[in-house]
Enzyme design. Structure first.
Site, PDB file in Angstrom:
ATOM      1  N   ARG A   1       0.834  -1.203   0.000  1.00 23.68           N
ATOM      2  CA  ARG A   1       0.000   0.000   0.000  1.00 23.68           C
ATOM      3  C   ARG A   1       0.871   1.256   0.000  1.00 23.68           C
ATOM      4  NH1 ARG A   1      -4.888   1.661   4.237  1.00 23.68           N
ATOM      5  NH2 ARG A   1      -5.287   3.697   3.299  1.00 23.68           N
TER       6      ARG A   1
ATOM      7  N   ASN B   1     -10.606  -4.355  -1.512  1.00 24.54           N
ATOM      8  CA  ASN B   1     -10.482  -3.352  -2.578  1.00 24.54           C
ATOM      9  C   ASN B   1      -9.522  -3.800  -3.677  1.00 24.54           C
ATOM     10  OD1 ASN B   1     -12.183  -1.180  -1.770  1.00 24.54           O
ATOM     11  ND2 ASN B   1     -10.748  -0.725  -0.107  1.00 24.54           N
TER      12      ASN B   1
ATOM     13  N   CYS C   1     -19.189  -2.038   0.519  1.00 23.69           N
ATOM     14  CA  CYS C   1     -18.368  -0.882   0.857  1.00 23.69           C
ATOM     15  C   CYS C   1     -19.060  -0.121   1.976  1.00 23.69           C
ATOM     16  CB  CYS C   1     -18.190   0.017  -0.374  1.00 23.69           C
ATOM     17  SG  CYS C   1     -17.171   1.485  -0.094  1.00 23.69           S
TER      18      CYS C   1
ATOM     19  N   HIS D   1     -16.447   3.476  -5.009  1.00 21.32           N
ATOM     20  CA  HIS D   1     -15.551   4.616  -4.826  1.00 21.32           C
ATOM     21  C   HIS D   1     -15.715   5.655  -5.930  1.00 21.32           C
ATOM     22  CE1 HIS D   1     -12.598   2.435  -1.886  1.00 21.32           C
ATOM     23  NE2 HIS D   1     -13.865   2.429  -1.486  1.00 21.32           N
TER      24      HIS D   1
ATOM     25  N   TYR E   1     -14.240   9.990  -2.277  1.00 23.33           N
ATOM     26  CA  TYR E   1     -13.264   9.565  -3.281  1.00 23.33           C
ATOM     27  C   TYR E   1     -13.317  10.427  -4.532  1.00 23.33           C
ATOM     28  CZ  TYR E   1     -12.227   5.390  -0.552  1.00 23.33           C
ATOM     29  OH  TYR E   1     -11.819   4.535   0.434  1.00 23.33           O
TER      30      TYR E   1
END
Length: 421
Positions: free
Chosen positions: A90, A144, A164, A194, A244
């Site tokens: 990440r 995700n 989500c 998102h 987002y």
């Protein structure tokens, strides 16, 4: 009822356990299995999970294991919450795209594609093993990028629904502002995972009064502050975009911030170290307050509601999920995976009708859907050219020189996770 959580060693898991304990009448779990290859984390999380169940008087049994096949054997539902490559991957997703002046984020843009490439093959292998263990099991995906992962699962014929926490977060926020129970709030929530907009906020159900204009008038400053977007923009749009959408509507501002501030990955890694230390305290028998800063707010309520609807037909009659479009948004292919309100029951989700979508949102939705098509193709079949095509198609990139550079960087950083590289 047996429920299995793959990625059960996640620091998220106590949030989920707390929901299972509090909402046991909605979802009566007899056996909960936490599966994770990280034995040290699993031991800490599993111990806290048992203490939470004991404190709240839940009679269910909690089992921990690194053996995926044993963990999913006979499961009625399997929740996926894994992170291939961990927080280290990440950290990379959130940093190397910045070298090209592109947003660094783990679920969208170049970082989101990297995560999809690492994740889809792993998830599909897990799903195949779930199907062998119990062909009727439901797979609930919280991993995700949820839209791409859910599409991969559905395309392979799995009984899967994507989940989500964005919508339930808005529901709780709006309910608090209006002084009503969350169950009174029904969102007209439309788009892709998102990439969604709240186009109406209704009281009482799908046919209820739309109070979104009143919310924007009376609480516009608070809503805008949460989204880190200017209030005049929300007033011009007349809708509430997902947070987002800031990566699109304020792209350059976000990039400047990301270049000068610690990455979210580094913050989360620090929190995880603190949380795991807390989880090891044998006196701790409830989720710590710090967990609220980790992310995933209300995840447990959403997961319980969805699992209950799929397994027993109980739970909320309407829920925001990720599922096949099937004509709901006429400007998208039927097999696109959208995020909308749906009626959910043991046969799965059925999207509710959606009012015509403003071209301002429909155009971006169609563009990102095309990117997701190409991203899934790259995840399934590999190859540098497929990665390049997906990056070039993404509206946050869209320039051939950037796509070339980002392709090389993505492959270099993720080679160990890409069988074809």
């Amino acid at each position: 009822m047996k429920l299995t959580v793959v990625g059960g060693g996640s620091t998220y898991t106590p949030e989920l356990i707390d929901g299972f304990a509090r909402l046991r009448d909605t979802l009566p779990i007899e056996e909960l299995v936490l599966v994770d290859p990280a034995a040290d984390r699993l031991e800490l999380v599993g111990g806290l999970a048992r203490r939470i169940f004991a404190r709240q008087g839940h009679p269910g049994r909690i089992v921990t294991t690194a053996d995926l096949d044993a963990g999913v054997d006979g499961a009625d539902a399997v929740l996926l919450q894994l992170r291939v490559g961990g927080q280290a991957a990440r950290q990379q997703d959130e940093t190397w795209p910045l070298d090209c002046g592109c947003v660094g984020q783990e679920t969208t843009g170049a970082g989101g594609l990297a995560k999809a490439l690492r994740t889809v093959p792993v998830v599909l292998d897990i799903a195949d093993r779930v199907r062998r263990a119990n062909p009727r099991a439901w797979i609930i995906d919280f991993t995700n990028p949820v839209g791409i992962v859910t599409r991969a699962l559905l395309q392979a014929g799995h009984r899967a629904v994507g989940l989500c926490n964005v919508a339930i977060g808005f529901q709780r926020k709006f309910a608090g502002l209006l002084g009503v129970a969350p169950s009174e709030i029904h969102l007209d929530h439309v788009g892709l995972n998102h990439l969604t907009w709240e186009t109406a906020v209704r009281l009482g159900g799908p046919e209820g009064e739309d109070v979104l204009p009143a919310l924007l008038t009376g609480h516009g400053d608070a809503i805008a502050a949460d989204l880190h977007l200017p209030r005049p923009l929300l007033e011009r749009l007349g809708v509430v975009p997902s947070y987002y959408l800031r990566y699109y509507y304020a792209h350059d501002e976000v990039v400047r911030e990301q270049r000068t501030k610690p990455s979210r990955a580094s913050e989360v890694a620090r929190m995880e170290r603190e949380l795991l230390q807390m989880y090891g305290d044998p006196a701790l028998d409830e989720k710590p307050a710090l967990l609220a800063k980790r992310g995933g707010a209300y995840y447990s309520e959403a997961a319980v509601d969805l699992a209950a609807a799929l397994l027993t037909g109980s739970g909320s009659p309407y829920q925001v999920v990720n599922t096949h479009n099937n004509g709901t948004l006429p400007f998208l292919p039927d097999d696109a995976v959208i995020e909308v309100q749906a009626a959910v029951g043991p046969k799965g989700p059925t999207p509710l009708p959606v009012t015509p979508v403003d071209p301002l949102y429909a155009g971006l939705t169609a563009n990102v859907t095309a990117y997701e098509d190409l991203a899934l193709d790259a995840a399934l079949r590999g190859g540098r050219d497929r990665v390049f095509r997906a990056l070039l198609a993404h509206p946050l990139i869209g320039r051939h020189a950037h796509a070339e550079t980002l392709t090389d960087t993505l492959v270099a950083h993720n080679r160990e996770h890409l069988a074809w590289a």
